[in-house]
Each structure stands twice: as C-alpha cells, then as structure tokens.
Design an enzyme around this catalytic site. Structure first.
Site, PDB file in Angstrom:
ATOM      1  N   LYS A 172       0.861  -1.189   0.000  1.00  0.00           N
ATOM      2  CA  LYS A 172       0.000   0.000   0.000  1.00  0.00           C
ATOM      3  C   LYS A 172       0.896   1.237   0.000  1.00  0.00           C
ATOM      4  CE  LYS A 172      -1.646   2.799   2.914  1.00  0.00           C
ATOM      5  NZ  LYS A 172      -1.542   4.055   2.164  1.00  0.00           N
ATOM      6  N   PRO A 173       0.978   1.899  -1.161  1.00  0.00           N
ATOM      7  CA  PRO A 173       1.815   3.106  -1.198  1.00  0.00           C
ATOM      8  C   PRO A 173       1.118   4.247  -0.471  1.00  0.00           C
ATOM      9  CG  PRO A 173       0.718   2.795  -3.307  1.00  0.00           C
ATOM     10  CD  PRO A 173       0.306   1.634  -2.444  1.00  0.00           C
ATOM     11  N   SER A 226       5.240   6.912  10.766  1.00  0.00           N
ATOM     12  CA  SER A 226       5.391   7.605  12.046  1.00  0.00           C
ATOM     13  C   SER A 226       5.366   6.622  13.214  1.00  0.00           C
ATOM     14  CB  SER A 226       4.256   8.620  12.205  1.00  0.00           C
ATOM     15  OG  SER A 226       3.025   7.942  12.162  1.00  0.00           O
ATOM     16  N   GLU A 246       9.875   0.662  10.847  1.00  0.00           N
ATOM     17  CA  GLU A 246      10.906   1.699  10.662  1.00  0.00           C
ATOM     18  C   GLU A 246      10.210   3.029  10.906  1.00  0.00           C
ATOM     19  OE1 GLU A 246      14.040   1.113  10.130  1.00  0.00           O
ATOM     20  OE2 GLU A 246      13.935  -1.023   9.687  1.00  0.00           O
ATOM     21  N   CYS A 280      13.402  10.895   7.816  1.00  0.00           N
ATOM     22  CA  CYS A 280      13.388  10.306   9.167  1.00  0.00           C
ATOM     23  C   CYS A 280      14.726  10.526   9.865  1.00  0.00           C
ATOM     24  CB  CYS A 280      13.058   8.828   9.079  1.00  0.00           C
ATOM     25  SG  CYS A 280      14.105   7.961   7.909  1.00  0.00           S
ATOM     26  N   GLU A 382       9.689  14.986  16.697  1.00  0.00           N
ATOM     27  CA  GLU A 382      10.071  15.049  15.285  1.00  0.00           C
ATOM     28  C   GLU A 382       9.307  16.174  14.592  1.00  0.00           C
ATOM     29  OE1 GLU A 382       8.612  11.874  12.670  1.00  0.00           O
ATOM     30  OE2 GLU A 382      10.646  11.678  11.904  1.00  0.00           O
TER      31      GLU A 382
HETATM   32  P1  NAD Z   1       2.287   7.840   8.633  1.00  0.00           P
HETATM   33  O1  NAD Z   1       2.620   6.928   9.748  1.00  0.00           O
HETATM   34  O2  NAD Z   1       1.180   8.797   8.798  1.00  0.00           O
HETATM   35  O3  NAD Z   1       1.911   6.972   7.328  1.00  0.00           O
HETATM   36  C1  NAD Z   1       2.768   6.002   6.795  1.00  0.00           C
HETATM   37  C2  NAD Z   1       1.952   4.998   5.994  1.00  0.00           C
HETATM   38  O4  NAD Z   1       1.074   4.324   6.896  1.00  0.00           O
HETATM   39  C3  NAD Z   1       1.066   5.640   4.925  1.00  0.00           C
HETATM   40  O5  NAD Z   1       1.040   4.799   3.782  1.00  0.00           O
HETATM   41  C4  NAD Z   1      -0.299   5.661   5.605  1.00  0.00           C
HETATM   42  O6  NAD Z   1      -1.364   5.629   4.682  1.00  0.00           O
HETATM   43  C5  NAD Z   1      -0.251   4.376   6.418  1.00  0.00           C
HETATM   44  N1  NAD Z   1      -1.158   4.324   7.567  1.00  0.00           N
HETATM   45  C6  NAD Z   1      -1.690   5.364   8.280  1.00  0.00           C
HETATM   46  N2  NAD Z   1      -2.509   4.892   9.258  1.00  0.00           N
HETATM   47  C7  NAD Z   1      -2.469   3.542   9.176  1.00  0.00           C
HETATM   48  C8  NAD Z   1      -3.080   2.495   9.914  1.00  0.00           C
HETATM   49  N3  NAD Z   1      -3.911   2.736  10.932  1.00  0.00           N
HETATM   50  N4  NAD Z   1      -2.805   1.216   9.573  1.00  0.00           N
HETATM   51  C9  NAD Z   1      -1.964   0.937   8.561  1.00  0.00           C
HETATM   52  N5  NAD Z   1      -1.363   1.886   7.800  1.00  0.00           N
HETATM   53  C10 NAD Z   1      -1.615   3.175   8.109  1.00  0.00           C
HETATM   54  O7  NAD Z   1       3.638   8.544   8.234  1.00  0.00           O
HETATM   55  P2  NAD Z   1       3.868   9.651   7.122  1.00  0.00           P
HETATM   56  O8  NAD Z   1       3.378  10.952   7.612  1.00  0.00           O
HETATM   57  O9  NAD Z   1       3.389   9.143   5.800  1.00  0.00           O
HETATM   58  O10 NAD Z   1       5.485   9.632   7.053  1.00  0.00           O
HETATM   59  C11 NAD Z   1       6.288  10.349   7.888  1.00  0.00           C
HETATM   60  C12 NAD Z   1       6.840   9.476   9.008  1.00  0.00           C
HETATM   61  O11 NAD Z   1       7.557   8.372   8.489  1.00  0.00           O
HETATM   62  C13 NAD Z   1       7.835  10.233   9.862  1.00  0.00           C
HETATM   63  O12 NAD Z   1       7.590   9.979  11.215  1.00  0.00           O
HETATM   64  C14 NAD Z   1       9.180   9.647   9.437  1.00  0.00           C
HETATM   65  O13 NAD Z   1      10.193   9.753  10.403  1.00  0.00           O
HETATM   66  C15 NAD Z   1       8.802   8.239   9.161  1.00  0.00           C
HETATM   67  N6  NAD Z   1       9.823   7.599   8.320  1.00  0.00           N
HETATM   68  C16 NAD Z   1      10.653   6.657   8.871  1.00  0.00           C
HETATM   69  C17 NAD Z   1      11.664   6.077   8.090  1.00  0.00           C
HETATM   70  C18 NAD Z   1      12.611   5.051   8.648  1.00  0.00           C
HETATM   71  O14 NAD Z   1      13.269   4.382   7.851  1.00  0.00           O
HETATM   72  N7  NAD Z   1      12.721   4.867   9.941  1.00  0.00           N
HETATM   73  C19 NAD Z   1      11.808   6.472   6.760  1.00  0.00           C
HETATM   74  C20 NAD Z   1      10.955   7.435   6.257  1.00  0.00           C
HETATM   75  C21 NAD Z   1       9.955   7.990   7.040  1.00  0.00           C
END
Ligand code: NAD
Length: 484
Positions: A172-173, A226, A246, A280, A382
C-alpha cells in the site's frame, strides 16, 4: 483526470472505491487520482499473493535474482518519467527525484545479488550420530506500507528484499504520493515477475492500511512511517505476525571543539534541510561545544539562507522544493512558534519565501533557531520540516546526555577530529545509526534500523533480507553403515 488502476494478480484493475486526488504541493494543481481500495479488492490482492507464494518461493534464487536485476534496469531506463511524477506529487526538486530512482535501481540490483547468497548452517550436536541443519525459508505473504517522503526508495527497500527472499507481497503506497510507486509495480510487471507475486492496492492508511494489518492472510507487516501509526499497528494485529517497524526520529548532531567547523556546517545544512527536512534521519537538533557555538550558529544561518528554494519541476537543480502537504508545514510552524515563545533566537528563515511563484504551494524557508532547550518541541519531537534547533554543550558527557534525552533512537551525527572523542561518543549514543564526520547515516550495504520508539527490525544489507526469512532447524540422526 485519469484515475490510476491498482495492480492485482498481474492485471491493472480499475478500483470501485472513492476517488482521492493527487495534488502537486508546489502549485496545488491536481496531477492524478487513485481510488481507496475496497475490502473486496484488498482480499483479492491478498489471495493473489497467497496463490503465487508456493511457486515463487520454490523458484531457484538465481531466477528471482535475474528478474530483480531486470526490474532495476527498467527503473534506470524509465527514470526521467518516474522522477517527473515523483516531483509532481511530492515536491522535491527533479534532480533529487532522479537520484531517488537511481537508488531504487541500485536497491533492486543489490538484493538481486543477495538473493543468491541465502544459506544456512550445520551445527554440531553433543553426540556424533546427530547433526543440526539450519535453513532459511521465506516468511510468506508480506503487507508493505510506506510513507510519502521517499515514495519510490522506501517501497524499493521492502519489495526488493521481500521478493529476493521468495516472499509475495501486497503493497500500500502512501495516498499522498502513489503515482511513482505504481510505476515501480509497472516495471516489476514488465520485468516478467509472475502474476500475484507483487500486488499494489491504493488508498488511505486508516482503511486500506488497517485492513492489511488486521488480515489473517498476512504473515508479516513491513511498515515505514510515524511512531504513532507504528504503535497503533503493533497494538491492532489480531493474530501473531512478524513485524518490522521503521519509524520516526528526532536526530541529534554533536559538534565538538576539535571538529572541522566548515564541514560540520555543510553537513548540518544538508541533513537538516534536504527534502525540506522531511527525512526520518534529518538533523532536528544540534549541540555545539561552547567555545565554537556562536561561530557555528552564524555559519549555519548563512548556509541556510544561501539554499535555493523553488518549484522542483521548473528548477530541477534547486536545493529545496515545496513541502509535501499542508500537514508537515503546519507542524513546522507550530514547533517554530513554540520555540520562539520559550526564548529561542531566530537566526535564519522563519517565514515563507517571497515571490509570486511561492504564493500557492507549501513553501517555507530553511529555519535555524539558536539557544534552544529541551522544553521546546523542536528539541524533543520530530518536526519533519525545514527547522533545526541549536544549543551549546559544556562537556562531552553533557552532549551525550542531551543527545540521548528523547524517546527516539534512529540516527545521530558526530563531528570531531579527535579519535578519543569519537570513541567516547559513538559508544554512548543510543542510536541504531551513528555517522561520524559525514551525514549519510544509511547506505544500502549496511544494516539500517531504529531503537526505542524509532522501531524494530532492519532494512538494507544482508540483515534487510533476513527480515523476510524464517529459520528452520532440521535435526538429523545417522546410523553406522553396517560392514563399511
Ligand atoms: P504515517 O505513519 O502517517 O503513514 C505512513 C503509511 O502508513 C502511509 O502509507 C499511511 O497511509 C499508512 N497508515 C496510516 N494509518 C495507518 C493504519 N492505521 N494502519 C496501517 N497503515 C496506516 O507517516 P507519514 O506521515 O506518511 O510519514 C512520515 C513518518 O515516516 C515520519 O515519522 C518519518 O520519520 C517516518 N519515516 C521513517 C523512516 C525510517 O526508515 N525509519 C523512513 C521514512 C519515514
């Protein structure tokens, strides 16, 4: 506007769910659309992955390797087109998007090689008539969920390692940036990866992502996003599943008195503001030895002011583009206001860039705050935006304590010329990745993962592949050969 189809069981299937627009964050123009996958469509994708698993996992690794390398070549051939989509939906400058597609190709090539190096162990037993074989077997069906900041690369880390291991996948992108990921699925399809091995369903996390997490048809969840959603996923699994998470960070940088200040400033400006701080492993907070503190602050402010910010499609070589959406921009402004209200000193940025071409999009100038304390959100949460806080430290122990004083443990950065300082700090920093005198904490050849609230599990390197494999212990008993 064309509504993108989902990739299920080797076919491009029109979705029946509600339509979500994809918006260019630099202009607010609608550049595409996806559908929110229905429960039926999600189940279809998971069943396709389950059906494809026995044959794909039984393929000789060299066959899987060839297909991954072929997909890698297709990413390179189609890099221009995919990068344009990526910039249009995410906002980063085009040259940077191109770099992301090249790294995606490298990831597929790397795991194409690693696929052929999955081997086990023979372990001696107490008695000579027994022997233990330990072999590795693919985990099964993986649901991969990823965020919008590196929409192509982060999916690549999961898909390349998962397919190399012999798993099948439903991806799921991110709903904000789904167009470049769908092109990844197209390259994998065109490379000849069999139907059902990779599937991609689109839509929102709260419905589509959550349905994948809760499905009994999923053996492993590979999630990047996140910390908040990671925790929610961990809590909401209905059955036992393998998890790799991650998650976010709040990454510190320590600049000691012996450091090369010029290169520390270049590193700080790059890792605090690249991709508008939406990384991140972005540097959120910098601790500088008291004797060089003011010099560092002045130089970093000048470096931030010198960065060129522009629409990433019109100016491919710009340093910075638009932020990906209103949400991270609002959070950045909130962290800035919070710090200023608690006594931080604004030394660069602090407002949107001026000019007509910045009127519509989510632009903000790279912002440096001096004299920050841990009472401020910028130093403990963050931000995920172009904002960095700076504070002085008295001793190395003080610097290490400040650096470790958050719930996160993803990446830390140290600038020093002194071997003893290097050893002292790298030993004490409670982080999965520590970069010394450079700001590139993650490379594809070495394991990359977070500690504490920054996650569990590893990507990159051989360890990234092992996350998609189970161990099996086979205990053999032998008898003496009679009359040998
Ligand atoms: P997010 O957690 O809001 O969303 C990430 C993904 O999860 C999206 O595809 C979203 O649709 C999905 N998602 C949201 N709610 C969900 C649920 N209840 N069940 C399953 N999937 C769900 O994060 P974001 O705002 O898209 O990305 C930013 C975050 O990602 C930041 O906190 C960043 O640090 C982190 N990040 C971490 C790494 C790493 O390698 N550690 C790399 C890149 C980004």
């Amino acid at each position: 506007m064309t509504v993108s189809r989902q990739y299920i069981g080797g076919s491009w299937v029109p979705g029946r769910g509600s339509v979500i627009d994809v918006v260019n964050p630099a202009s607010l123009d609608v550049v595409g659309a996806i559908t929110n996958a229905t429960l039926d469509e999600i189940e279809l994708a998971l069943k396709a992955a389950r059906k494809a698993f026995p044959a794909w996992s039984a393929e000789p690794p060299v066959k899987r390797a060839c297909l991954l390398k072929k997909a890698g070549r297709l990413f390179r051939e189609r890099a221009d087109g995919i990068a344009r989509l990526l910039t249009a939906e995410q906002g980063k400058p085009l040259n940077e998007a191109l770099g992301e597609i090249q790294k995606l190709a490298k990831t597929f090539e790397f795991y194409g090689e690693e696929a052929t190096r999955v081997h086990g162990e023979i372990i001696p037993n107490d008695g000579m008539d027994y022997q233990s074989l330990v072999v590795r077997e693919p985990v099964g069906v993986v649901a991969a969920i990823s965020p919008w900041n590196y929409p192509a690369e982060l999916i690549g880390w999961k898909v390349a390692a998962g397919l190399a291991a012999g798993c099948t996948m439903v991806v799921k992108p991110p709903e904000l940036t789904p167009l470049s990921p769908l092109e990844i699925a197209r390259c994998v399809h065109d490379a000849g990866v069999p139907a059902g091995v990779l599937n991609m369903v689109t839509g929102e996390g709260s419905s589509v992502g959550q349905a994948l997490v809760e499905s009994p048809l999923v053996d492993k969840i590979a999630f990047t996003g996140s910390a908040e959603v990671g925790l929610r996923i961990q809590k909401s699994c209905n059955d036992i599943k393998m998890l790799s998470l991650e998650l976010g960070g709040n990454c510190p940088m320590i600049v000691t008195e012996t450091s090369d200040l010029e290169s520390a400033v270049i590193g700080a400006a790059r890792r605090s503001f690249r991709n508008m701080g939406q990384i991140c492993i972005a540097i959120n907070r910098i601790y500088v030895a008291e004797p060089v503190y003011e010099r560092f602050v002045g130089k970093l402010a000048a470096a931030a002011d010198a960065l060129v910010i522009d629409n990433g499609l019109d100016n491919p070589a710009a340093d910075l583009g638009a932020m990906a959406s209103a949400e991270p921009l609002e959070k950045t402004k909130d962290h800035l206001a919070d710090a200023l209200s608690r006594g931080a000193r604004l030394v660069a940025g602090g407002s949107p860039p001026e000019g007509d071409r910045f009127r519509k999009g989510y632009f903000f100038r790279p912002t440096v705050l001096a004299d920050c304390t841990h009472e401020m959100k910028v130093m403990t949460e963050e931000t995920f935006g172009p904002l960095v806080g700076v504070a002085p430290f008295r001793s190395l122990a003080h610097a290490a304590d400040l650096a470790n004083d958050t719930p996160f443990g993803l990446a830390a950065y140290v600038f020093t010329k002194h071997m003893d300082e290097m050893r002292y700090l790298t030993k004490r920093l409670d982080y999965g990745n520590v970069a010394v005198n450079n700001v590139d904490a993650g490379i594809i050849n070495a394991p990359y993962g977070g500690r504490k609230q920054s996650g569990v599990g590893y990507e990159h390197g051989r360890e990234g592949l092992l996350e998609y494999l189970n161990l099996k212990h086979i205990r053999l008993r032998f008898e003496e050969v009679q009359g040998a």
